[in-house]
Every structure is written in structure tokens, then in C-alpha cells.
Design a protein around this motif. Structure first.
Motif, PDB file in Angstrom:
ATOM      1  N   THR A   1       0.857  -1.177   0.000  1.00 63.12           N
ATOM      2  CA  THR A   1       0.000   0.000   0.000  1.00 63.12           C
ATOM      3  C   THR A   1       0.897   1.232   0.000  1.00 63.12           C
ATOM      4  OG1 THR A   1      -1.781  -1.112   1.191  1.00 63.12           O
ATOM      5  CG2 THR A   1      -1.772   1.290   1.241  1.00 63.12           C
ATOM      6  N   TRP A   2       0.669   2.122  -0.952  1.00 59.27           N
ATOM      7  CA  TRP A   2       1.509   3.323  -1.031  1.00 59.27           C
ATOM      8  C   TRP A   2       0.649   4.579  -0.956  1.00 59.27           C
ATOM      9  CZ3 TRP A   2       1.776   6.746  -5.406  1.00 59.27           C
ATOM     10  CH2 TRP A   2       1.051   6.320  -6.534  1.00 59.27           C
ATOM     11  N   GLN A   3       1.231   5.596  -0.365  1.00 64.71           N
ATOM     12  CA  GLN A   3       0.527   6.851  -0.139  1.00 64.71           C
ATOM     13  C   GLN A   3       0.575   7.701  -1.396  1.00 64.71           C
ATOM     14  OE1 GLN A   3       2.236   9.461   2.827  1.00 64.71           O
ATOM     15  NE2 GLN A   3       0.247  10.304   3.369  1.00 64.71           N
ATOM     16  N   ARG A   4      -0.585   7.901  -1.980  1.00 61.12           N
ATOM     17  CA  ARG A   4      -0.701   8.714  -3.186  1.00 61.12           C
ATOM     18  C   ARG A   4      -1.285  10.070  -2.789  1.00 61.12           C
ATOM     19  NH1 ARG A   4      -3.927  10.389  -7.265  1.00 61.12           N
ATOM     20  NH2 ARG A   4      -3.120  10.206  -9.406  1.00 61.12           N
ATOM     21  N   GLU A   5      -0.416  10.933  -2.313  1.00 62.40           N
ATOM     22  CA  GLU A   5      -0.852  12.212  -1.744  1.00 62.40           C
ATOM     23  C   GLU A   5      -0.998  13.242  -2.863  1.00 62.40           C
ATOM     24  OE1 GLU A   5      -2.455  14.729   0.657  1.00 62.40           O
ATOM     25  OE2 GLU A   5      -1.891  12.722   1.347  1.00 62.40           O
ATOM     26  N   LYS A   6      -2.226  13.320  -3.417  1.00 68.86           N
ATOM     27  CA  LYS A   6      -2.484  14.276  -4.486  1.00 68.86           C
ATOM     28  C   LYS A   6      -3.985  14.523  -4.580  1.00 68.86           C
ATOM     29  CE  LYS A   6      -1.149  15.269  -9.283  1.00 68.86           C
ATOM     30  NZ  LYS A   6      -0.509  14.743 -10.516  1.00 68.86           N
ATOM     31  N   GLY A   7      -4.360  15.720  -4.948  1.00 74.46           N
ATOM     32  CA  GLY A   7      -5.774  16.035  -5.097  1.00 74.46           C
ATOM     33  C   GLY A   7      -6.323  16.794  -3.904  1.00 74.46           C
ATOM     34  N   ARG A   8      -7.479  17.393  -4.099  1.00 72.84           N
ATOM     35  CA  ARG A   8      -8.074  18.256  -3.069  1.00 72.84           C
ATOM     36  C   ARG A   8      -8.870  17.478  -2.034  1.00 72.84           C
ATOM     37  NH1 ARG A   8     -10.395  23.309  -6.735  1.00 72.84           N
ATOM     38  NH2 ARG A   8      -8.385  23.970  -7.593  1.00 72.84           N
ATOM     39  N   GLY A   9      -9.351  16.297  -2.368  1.00 69.57           N
ATOM     40  CA  GLY A   9     -10.144  15.535  -1.424  1.00 69.57           C
ATOM     41  C   GLY A   9     -11.628  15.625  -1.714  1.00 69.57           C
ATOM     42  N   ALA A  10     -12.423  14.966  -0.870  1.00 71.50           N
ATOM     43  CA  ALA A  10     -13.861  14.902  -1.055  1.00 71.50           C
ATOM     44  C   ALA A  10     -14.570  15.543   0.131  1.00 71.50           C
ATOM     45  CB  ALA A  10     -14.302  13.442  -1.204  1.00 71.50           C
ATOM     46  N   LYS A  11     -15.731  16.154  -0.118  1.00 64.83           N
ATOM     47  CA  LYS A  11     -16.478  16.814   0.941  1.00 64.83           C
ATOM     48  C   LYS A  11     -17.361  15.843   1.716  1.00 64.83           C
ATOM     49  CE  LYS A  11     -16.662  21.396  -1.238  1.00 64.83           C
ATOM     50  NZ  LYS A  11     -17.546  22.473  -1.743  1.00 64.83           N
ATOM     51  N   ALA A  12     -17.785  14.759   1.081  1.00 64.86           N
ATOM     52  CA  ALA A  12     -18.717  13.835   1.719  1.00 64.86           C
ATOM     53  C   ALA A  12     -18.122  12.443   1.906  1.00 64.86           C
ATOM     54  CB  ALA A  12     -20.006  13.743   0.894  1.00 64.86           C
ATOM     55  N   ASN A  13     -16.800  12.345   1.851  1.00 67.14           N
ATOM     56  CA  ASN A  13     -16.143  11.053   2.012  1.00 67.14           C
ATOM     57  C   ASN A  13     -14.695  11.296   2.420  1.00 67.14           C
ATOM     58  OD1 ASN A  13     -15.545   8.320   1.953  1.00 67.14           O
ATOM     59  ND2 ASN A  13     -16.351   7.980  -0.111  1.00 67.14           N
ATOM     60  N   TRP A  14     -14.015  10.238   2.836  1.00 66.94           N
ATOM     61  CA  TRP A  14     -12.592  10.347   3.128  1.00 66.94           C
ATOM     62  C   TRP A  14     -11.810  10.529   1.841  1.00 66.94           C
ATOM     63  CZ3 TRP A  14     -12.265  10.909   8.140  1.00 66.94           C
ATOM     64  CH2 TRP A  14     -13.174  10.262   8.971  1.00 66.94           C
ATOM     65  N   LYS A  15     -10.810  11.376   1.864  1.00 65.85           N
ATOM     66  CA  LYS A  15      -9.966  11.574   0.704  1.00 65.85           C
ATOM     67  C   LYS A  15      -9.238  10.277   0.370  1.00 65.85           C
ATOM     68  CE  LYS A  15      -5.988  14.259  -0.928  1.00 65.85           C
ATOM     69  NZ  LYS A  15      -5.010  15.311  -0.597  1.00 65.85           N
ATOM     70  N   ASN A  16      -9.239   9.909  -0.899  1.00 68.34           N
ATOM     71  CA  ASN A  16      -8.585   8.678  -1.335  1.00 68.34           C
ATOM     72  C   ASN A  16      -7.103   8.956  -1.563  1.00 68.34           C
ATOM     73  OD1 ASN A  16      -8.028   6.124  -2.277  1.00 68.34           O
ATOM     74  ND2 ASN A  16      -8.787   6.534  -4.334  1.00 68.34           N
ATOM     75  N   SER A  17      -6.258   8.592  -0.615  1.00 65.68           N
ATOM     76  CA  SER A  17      -4.830   8.895  -0.693  1.00 65.68           C
ATOM     77  C   SER A  17      -3.959   7.646  -0.706  1.00 65.68           C
ATOM     78  CB  SER A  17      -4.412   9.784   0.482  1.00 65.68           C
ATOM     79  OG  SER A  17      -5.054  11.033   0.423  1.00 65.68           O
ATOM     80  N   MET A  18      -4.544   6.483  -0.919  1.00 64.25           N
ATOM     81  CA  MET A  18      -3.774   5.244  -0.894  1.00 64.25           C
ATOM     82  C   MET A  18      -4.096   4.406  -2.124  1.00 64.25           C
ATOM     83  SD  MET A  18      -2.562   5.915   2.130  1.00 64.25           S
ATOM     84  CE  MET A  18      -1.788   4.475   2.829  1.00 64.25           C
ATOM     85  N   GLU A  19      -3.105   3.668  -2.599  1.00 59.60           N
ATOM     86  CA  GLU A  19      -3.325   2.683  -3.651  1.00 59.60           C
ATOM     87  C   GLU A  19      -2.602   1.394  -3.285  1.00 59.60           C
ATOM     88  OE1 GLU A  19      -2.771   3.853  -7.691  1.00 59.60           O
ATOM     89  OE2 GLU A  19      -3.972   5.676  -7.495  1.00 59.60           O
ATOM     90  N   ASP A  20      -3.022   0.309  -3.908  1.00 60.88           N
ATOM     91  CA  ASP A  20      -2.445  -1.006  -3.643  1.00 60.88           C
ATOM     92  C   ASP A  20      -1.635  -1.498  -4.827  1.00 60.88           C
ATOM     93  OD1 ASP A  20      -3.617  -1.210  -1.141  1.00 60.88           O
ATOM     94  OD2 ASP A  20      -5.393  -2.245  -1.889  1.00 60.88           O
ATOM     95  N   ILE A  21      -0.675  -2.366  -4.536  1.00 55.58           N
ATOM     96  CA  ILE A  21       0.041  -3.120  -5.561  1.00 55.58           C
ATOM     97  C   ILE A  21       0.129  -4.570  -5.074  1.00 55.58           C
ATOM     98  CG2 ILE A  21       2.134  -3.367  -6.936  1.00 55.58           C
ATOM     99  CD1 ILE A  21       2.811  -0.470  -6.354  1.00 55.58           C
ATOM    100  N   TRP A  22      -0.500  -5.485  -5.772  1.00 53.13           N
ATOM    101  CA  TRP A  22      -0.433  -6.898  -5.411  1.00 53.13           C
ATOM    102  C   TRP A  22       0.847  -7.513  -5.968  1.00 53.13           C
ATOM    103  CZ3 TRP A  22      -3.678  -9.043  -1.964  1.00 53.13           C
ATOM    104  CH2 TRP A  22      -4.864  -8.365  -1.683  1.00 53.13           C
ATOM    105  N   PHE A  23       1.546  -8.255  -5.125  1.00 49.77           N
ATOM    106  CA  PHE A  23       2.829  -8.892  -5.465  1.00 49.77           C
ATOM    107  C   PHE A  23       2.606 -10.403  -5.511  1.00 49.77           C
ATOM    108  CE2 PHE A  23       7.028 -10.325  -3.327  1.00 49.77           C
ATOM    109  CZ  PHE A  23       7.574 -10.706  -4.540  1.00 49.77           C
ATOM    110  N   ALA A  24       2.875 -11.007  -6.668  1.00 52.01           N
ATOM    111  CA  ALA A  24       2.640 -12.440  -6.839  1.00 52.01           C
ATOM    112  C   ALA A  24       3.750 -13.076  -7.666  1.00 52.01           C
ATOM    113  CB  ALA A  24       1.284 -12.669  -7.514  1.00 52.01           C
TER     114      ALA A  24
END
Length: 317
Positions: A137-160
């Protein structure tokens, strides 16, 4: 196709001139060339992914990095990918992911990117074909955010991997340099940290949570106008950990070519597939620039530096 906008003096976002386009286009492997020639080493293939995969040899890639369209509506250079039900997105993955996995060597590794909305679909798709070893899980700190939800600041990378008993993982190549806030000394000497002119640091082993990544923006040389471009530093970690110099890195859904460009900078071979011609041309220009400049923002002296650390700021240039 060339960008004629007037940029601010400090805006380093990649642009193409009318003179560059024909030269860059000649470097691309189109479907016609692929069917007649078949040379894919160190090439960007401009083609539909399923049509291209039919001509890519099985078991040729040491490492595969995939950044597919997430399950949300996004305009990719005029081609809109629309959000769908989870069941439909599962079917979308099933239409190409098994074919991609066949391109992986028996001891190869695969990473696939996603966000909170599609990550469960990614897990289901990967588990059918490979053995999952971890989720980054990596922190993707970009964008203004959302007024009615948590700001989406994380993304996943599956390792297989194909074979959990035999795969490449170079731990020492992905150490991270962190600042020491409260340095501890033993007998008057630093314990497990280094005292330098830039400050006090310690090398730490990599974890599956990354908070040191800077998303490309207009003042960074690696930046393009691709709507979902991944940072070179992000992919450098994957490439250094899960491949060796001279290995083949395969990037389906290549976009502006970040995995291919980073692979080249790190002494690997590469192959990318991307249907959008303009994105392919951006990738080719970045690859050409990598001949003269192999720097990767946030990575120097063989280690990854914390985001906004003094050394990283000097290297950003």
C-alpha cells in the motif's frame, strides 16, 4: 498532436514538437510490424493488448508490472473507460490477465496496481493464476479531497509469483534511508544510524507500506499529461527488488511508459504494450531522454530517500 500550449517557465511536463513526432513514430512496433517481425526487446508495441499478446512469446518476462484501468470512469486520451459492476470488472480482468500471466517465466514475479474499489477484483484474478506473496500500500498524496467522504490517498500493488519456492527478491537493493529524530548512542557512538552533513539517517528494510513516494507533477521532469501516471521511484522499487540487470521487464497497459523507462535507467530490458499512439510517443521520448539522464527522483547512492528529505530535494533539481 504536438502540444502548442505555452508553459510556465518552471513547468517541465513533457511535450512533443512537430519535428519529433515522425522520428518517434518510426520507433514504434505496430500490429503489422509485430506480426511480420516479432522483435519486441526494448520496444513499445502500439496495439490492442489482446492482439499484441497473441504475438508475444510465452515465458519471456522476468518481471511484469501492470497498471490497468481501475474500475472508475476515466478519459484516456479520448478513449473513455467506464466504471462498471464488480462482476463486469472481474470479467474484464479475466479477458486478458490469464494471457499476461503466460508471458511470465517460471521463476518470475508480477505486480498489479489498483485502488480501494478494484483491489478485491484484482486479488481474485491474481489468485486464480499465481501465488500472492504480499499487498503493498503506497501513499498517493495528491488532489483536493472529497467533501462527503474520506480523501482517497492510498493505492495497492499486489505482489505475486509463479513459484513461491524460486523467485528474485533483492532486499539490499531497496533499502530506505530515514531520518533519525531521536538518535541513540552507545559508548558515545551512533547505534544503527549514520551521522552525515545532511543530518542523521538510518537504513531500514523495506516494508509493504510506502509513504515516501511523490506523485509526478508539473515541475518534475518525468511528468506527462497522462491522467494516471505512476512515479518512476515507485516502479524502481519493484524493478530493483524483483529483477536483476539484463532481465526483461514487461509492461502491459504501458501508458506513458514509466516501467519501461525506469527499467532502462536501471539496466534492464523492457517491452511495453499501449494502444494510444500519443502515449506511445511520450514513452519513446522518455526512453530517448533516458540515454543521457538516468536519474530517478528520490533514489540515489543505491538507496531510497524519504520524501522531502534534504538529500532528495537536492537531487530533484
Amino acid at each position: 498532436m504536438a502540444d502548442k500550449k505555452v508553459k510556465a517557465p518552471n513547468n517541465r511536463t513533457l511535450t512533443l514538437t512537430e519535428e519529433e513526432i515522425p522520428q518517434l513514430r518510426e520507433k514504434l512496433v505496430t500490429q503489422e510490424i509485430l506480426e511480420s517481425c516479432g522483435n519486441i526487446e526494448n520496444k513499445i508495441i502500439q496495439c490492442d493488448i489482446l492482439k499484441a499478446l497473441a504475438h508475444v512469446p510465452d515465458a519471456f518476462a522476468d518481471l511484469i508490472i501492470i497498471d490497468p484501468p481501475y474500475n472508475l470512469t476515466k478519459n484516456f486520451g479520448g478513449k473513455v473507460f467506464s466504471a462498471m459492476t464488480s462482476e463486469s470488472y472481474d470479467a474484464f480482468l479475466e479477458s486478458w490477465f490469464p494471457a499476461v500471466c503466460r508471458k511470465l517465466k517460471p521463476n518470475g514475479s508480477l505486480y498489479i496496481c489498483g485502488d480501494w474499489k478494484c483491489t478485491s477484483s484484482l486479488q481474485r484474478a491474481v489468485e486464480k493464476e499465481l501465488t500472492i506473496l504480499n499487498r503493498i500500500t503506497w501513499q498517493r498524496e495528491k488532489g483536493r479531497g472529497a467533501k462527503a467522504n474520506w480523501k482517497n490517498s492510498m493505492e495497492d500493488i499486489w505482489f505475486a509469483v509463479k513459484n513461491p519456492a524460486s523467485y528474485t527478491f533483492n532486499t539490499e537493493s531497496v533499502m530506505m534511508k530515514r531520518r533519525v529524530i531521536a538518535p541513540y548512542k552507545l559508548d558515545g557512538k551512533p547505534k544503527d544510524w549514520q551521522e552525515t552533513d545532511e543530518g542523521n539517517f538510518r537504513l531500514t528494510h523495506p516494508s509493504n507500506f510506502w509513504d515516501d513516494i511523490s506523485v509526478p507533477f508539473w515541475s518534475m521532469k518525468e511528468n506527462t499529461d497522462h491522467p494516471t501516471q505512476k512515479p518512476e521511484k515507485l516502479y524502481a522499487k519493484l524493478i530493483l527488488a524483483s529483477s536483476n540487470e539484463g532481465d526483461m521487464v514487461f509492461e502491459p497497459f504501458s501508458g506513458s511508459g514509466t516501467a519501461c523507462v525506469t527499467a532502462k535507467k536501471l539496466g534492464r530490458k523492457y517491452c511495453g504494450i499501449e494502444i494510444n499512439e500519443e502515449y506511445c510517443l511520450w514513452a519513446e521520448k522518455r526512453l530517448a531522454d533516458a540515454d543521457a539522464d538516468k536519474t530517478i527522483q528520490g533514489y540515489s547512492d543505491g538507496v531510497f530517500w524519504e520524501r522531502n528529505s534534504l538529500k532528495e530535494q537536492k537531487k530533484r533539481g
